[in-house]
Write an enzyme that holds these catalytic residues in place. Structure first.
Site: not given
Length: 558
Positions: A163, A222, A314
């Site tokens: 994005d 990451d 989440d």
């Protein structure tokens, strides 16, 4: 006496008569006025003191006493919850109740006589999703680690959901490089950022190749999984049809970057070793961490898919899947490398998103949890009381209001005294329970206490924003990563090198609160009958250090 000028003339000379020296009468009213003014000032001060004492006794003291009772009650609730989780975590450790002993787990085996196609069919199809947004510092690490996973190449699809608004095509170029090496990697972009990460993950599930998959592994940009990650996690899903999620533990590549990263490591180690372990062992539920986990796609679909109504998509998915009866497994011996925020700005943005989103989700889902009939009453109690109310609301409110407001203000209101067990015994016990699973870092506990109390001001604000849906409730700021900028041999540092831009580093809220605490500490030192000033002075210094921008790692923008 006469003076003769000539014989016929005489001039009289007056002789002064001595008069005793006295103050002029005009000085007497001045002295009287000064005395009256001094007496008036004394009477005015005594009246002000009497008014303050009256207001303090009739208005401030009752309110402060109620606040103290509420804070002490919340402290007891928090202590009981932390003690229970700590006991469960220690029991799991000493009894060696690992997940592979509680659930069926068998390695994926292939017969020697099987041909290549039959051997490949022994593996379920897995989708690996890597959501990204301007991740130029770390995109190579995550893509390379995902492409290095040990799994048949025709049974794994790697999906990079980009994005980014960065005009460079570095991520797309990296995907093309791995595709030329025979990897099933797909570079997907959207024409908008609707829903942020949740929107990207939801869009990624709509592609035809994604719909062929049985499971989906999610890694933030990451995160760097080891090559055997799928081999160690997917078998739980294959052999236990009721398991919807397998969560791995985070491991950090920069825990010693600065004092702030060391403190974060202590907090997150407790989260995984105690909170996740306890929830997984007793209730088969915990909050999904958004990354380093593998989902059963049918569980995601049954729960209603990804939703962007909060900033913790989440946790939202995990709670909805739990209400559908799905079980979760935390596997602590599977670790995935990741990066801790090493700048104060990045850490504050991350904590606001996590704290505000969790409180907002509590507001949105409380009724749904209460009325659902697909889970037991005990799981409902655990979700509403322990998981949400105590950990996502009480923990943030009591930390700030009791230790940073009620205790300092009680110094100015002698009618209200904080009991020793509330200001010393309970926080000491909570602190030790937080450190019990990580004794090697126990010498950082004083710094952890002071810094967490400073951060509690922002977490408290974020909690209230989430509960009442005001202000920055839906603000999404991606956590800044440094990637290769993280030093391989970090120099131990406590204070951050400040930016040269004064406005960028000065935080007036922390500085103002530091002044308030310093005033309370001085009052306690000179007029109080306890030793609270020692703690209040230290906390004042902590707020000042953070307010001046001397926390974390400084990274030059040049």
């Amino acid at each position: 006496m006469e003076l003769s000028v000539n014989a016929s003339t005489t001039i009289p000379i007056p002789i002064p008569i001595p008069i005793p020296f006295t103050f002029p009468i005009t000085f007497t009213p001045l002295r009287l006025g000064l005395g009256l003014r001094l007496r008036g000032m004394a009477l005015g001060l005594s009246q002000i003191e009497a008014i303050w004492r009256l207001v303090r006794c009739k208005a401030i003291a009752p309110l402060l006493r109620l606040a103290l009772i509420a804070c002490l009650a919340m402290s007891v609730l928090l202590l009981i919850d932390i003690a229970a989780m700590g006991a469960i975590s220690l029991a799991v450790k000493f009894l060696r109740r690992r997940p592979d002993k509680r659930y069926k787990w068998e390695p994926i085996t292939i017969t020697i006589s099987a041909d290549l196609e039959q051997a490949s069919l022994a593996f379920p199809t897995v989708l690996v999703q890597i959501p990204m947004y301007n991740e130029k510092e770390v995109y190579k690490l995550s893509i390379g680690a995902a492409c290095g996973l040990s799994w048949p190449s025709d049974r794994i699809f790697i999906q990079v959901l980009d994005d980014s608004t960065d005009p460079t095509d570095l991520v797309q170029l990296e995907c093309k490089i791995w595709a030329s090496k025979g990897k099933n990697i797909f570079y997907e972009v959207r024409d908008n950022r609707k829903g942020y990460k949740a929107g990207a993950l939801k869009k990624g599930m709509e592609y035809s190749y994604a719909q062929k998959c049985d499971f989906v592994a999610i890694f933030d940009a990451d995160f760097q999984p080891e090559s055997d990650f799928l081999m160690r996690t997917v078998p739980f899903l294959m052999h236990n049809p009721k398991i919807g999620l397998v969560q791995a533990r985070w491991q950090f590549v920069n825990p010693n970057e600065c004092l702030m990263t060391r403190i974060q490591r202590m907090t997150l180690d407790y989260h995984f070793k105690v909170e996740q372990e306890a929830g997984s062992s007793v209730f088969s539920f915990f909050g999904f961490n958004g990354t380093a986990g593998v989902w059963r796609i049918s569980a995601i679909n049954e729960a209603g898919g990804w939703k962007d109504r909060t900033t913790v998509e989440d946790m939202d998915l995990a709670v909805r899947a739990c209400l559908k009866g799905w079980q979760f497994v935390y596997v602590g011996d599977v670790k995935v490398k990741s990066e801790l925020p090493s700048t104060l700005k990045a850490y504050r943005n991350q904590q606001h998103r996590w704290t505000c989103g969790a409180a907002n989700l509590f507001r949105k889902m409380s009724k749904e949890i209460l009325v659902t009939r697909e889970v037991s009453i005990w799981r409902k109690v655990y979700l509403l009381y322990s998981f949400f109310f105590v950990r996502k609301v009480v923990a943030h409110l009591v930390t700030f209001f009791l230790y940073c407001v009620v205790v300092p203000v009680s110094v100015l209101v002698p009618e209200v005294s904080v009991p020793v067990w509330g200001v010393a015994y309970i926080p000491t016990t909570i602190t030790l329970l937080n450190a019990i699973r990580n004794p090697r870092l126990i010498h950082f506990i004083p710094f952890w206490i002071l810094f967490e109390n400073v951060m509690s001001m922002h977490r408290m604000k974020a909690t209230l924003i989430g509960l009442f849906e005001t202000g920055r409730v839906n603000e999404w700021v991606v956590t800044e990563k440094l990637g290769e900028a993280v030093s391989t041999k970090p120099e131990p540092q406590i204070l951050e090198k400040p930016s040269f831009r004064l406005r960028a580093r000065i935080k007036l809220s922390e500085i103002g609160f530091a002044v308030f605490l310093f005033f309370c500490a001085c009052c306690d030192l000179f007029y109080g009958g306890n030793y609270y000033f020692v703690y209040i002075y230290l906390q004042s210094i902590s707020f000042l250090v953070v307010g001046l921008g001397y926390v974390g790692k400084y990274v030059s923008n040049s």
